[in-house]
Design an enzyme around this catalytic site. Structure first.
Site, PDB file in Angstrom:
ATOM      1  CG  HIS A   1      -0.243  -0.169   2.516  1.00 55.82           C
ATOM      2  ND1 HIS A   1       0.240  -1.419   2.869  1.00 55.82           N
ATOM      3  CD2 HIS A   1       0.054   0.668   3.574  1.00 55.82           C
ATOM      4  CE1 HIS A   1       0.966  -1.239   3.986  1.00 55.82           C
ATOM      5  NE2 HIS A   1       0.902  -0.085   4.361  1.00 55.82           N
TER       6      HIS A   1
ATOM      7  CG  HIS B   1      29.904  -2.412 -10.385  1.00 56.37           C
ATOM      8  ND1 HIS B   1      30.734  -1.553  -9.682  1.00 56.37           N
ATOM      9  CD2 HIS B   1      30.138  -1.808 -11.538  1.00 56.37           C
ATOM     10  CE1 HIS B   1      31.645  -0.824 -10.220  1.00 56.37           C
ATOM     11  NE2 HIS B   1      31.207  -0.928 -11.471  1.00 56.37           N
TER      12      HIS B   1
ATOM     13  NE  ARG C   1      36.036  -4.106 -11.003  1.00 55.54           N
ATOM     14  CZ  ARG C   1      35.596  -3.587 -11.806  1.00 55.54           C
ATOM     15  NH1 ARG C   1      35.702  -3.744 -13.103  1.00 55.54           N
ATOM     16  NH2 ARG C   1      35.142  -2.287 -11.477  1.00 55.54           N
TER      17      ARG C   1
HETATM   18  C1  RB5 Z   1       3.932   0.158   5.307  1.00 60.74           C
HETATM   19  O1  RB5 Z   1       3.525   1.192   6.247  1.00 60.74           O
HETATM   20  C2  RB5 Z   1       5.591   0.169   5.370  1.00 60.74           C
HETATM   21  O2  RB5 Z   1       6.158  -0.038   6.523  1.00 60.74           O
HETATM   22  C3  RB5 Z   1       6.121  -0.618   4.226  1.00 60.74           C
HETATM   23  O3  RB5 Z   1       5.769   0.187   3.070  1.00 60.74           O
HETATM   24  C4  RB5 Z   1       7.492  -0.361   4.077  1.00 60.74           C
HETATM   25  O4  RB5 Z   1       8.035   0.936   4.158  1.00 60.74           O
HETATM   26  C5  RB5 Z   1       8.441  -1.305   4.926  1.00 60.74           C
HETATM   27  O5  RB5 Z   1       9.619  -1.498   4.789  1.00 60.74           O
END
Ligand code: RB5
Length: 146
Positions: free
Chosen positions: A9, A98, A132
């Site tokens: 989200h 890389h 490399r």
């Molecule tokens: C969601 O609120 C948030 O924690 C997630 O999108 C993210 O940032 C997590 O690492």
């Protein structure tokens, strides 16, 4: 080129912007992310892309969560994934040159939208340098037993 997009989200808004942008070019887009801002768990959305990489011939993935951190940690739990959290253009370039990164990760609440699109362009247009770096990439896929 086939590209899987996925997001929680916190990444919905930026995912839509990236998806609309890429559709203007010749990319085949597979959307595996949520399309709403209803709270979901970011690991689920990283795992979907990791699974598709195993099953199908995807060229690249793009993951977005709020910070980019959680979803990149989740994706990198698989040895066939090299997910690079890059919120600037130079890091995107280096992640391809890389690290042969196969997933670009962006922080939807961190990066400005115009920079994000430039990051996507740079990531998709930069070739792995090889040489490399090949040995180092191989070591990523085969860490020593601890
Ligand atoms: C969601 O609120 C948030 O924690 C997630 O999108 C993210 O940032 C997590 O690492």
């Amino acid at each position: 080129m086939k590209i899987a997009l996925s997001n929680d989200h916190g990444g919905t808004q930026l995912k839509v912007i990236i998806s609309d942008y890429l559709k203007k070019f010749n990319y085949e887009i597979i959307n595996l992310g949520t399309d709403t801002i209803v709270s979901v768990d970011y690991p689920d959305y990283a795992y979907k892309v990791a699974q598709l990489f195993k099953k199908e011939c995807i060229d690249f993935g793009i993951l977005v969560c709020g910070s980019g951190i959680g979803i990149s940690i989740a994706a990198n739990r698989y040895s066939h994934i090299r997910a690079a959290l890059c919120n600037d253009i130079k890091s995107c370039e280096l992640s391809r040159l890389h690290n042969d990164a196969n997933i670009l990760v962006l922080g939807g609440r961190i990066i400005k939208h115009n920079i994000a699109l430039q990051c996507v362009d740079k990531f998709l247009s930069t070739e792995f340098e090889g040489g490399r770096h090949i040995n180092r990439i191989d070591k990523l896929s085969n860490p020593p037993l601890l």
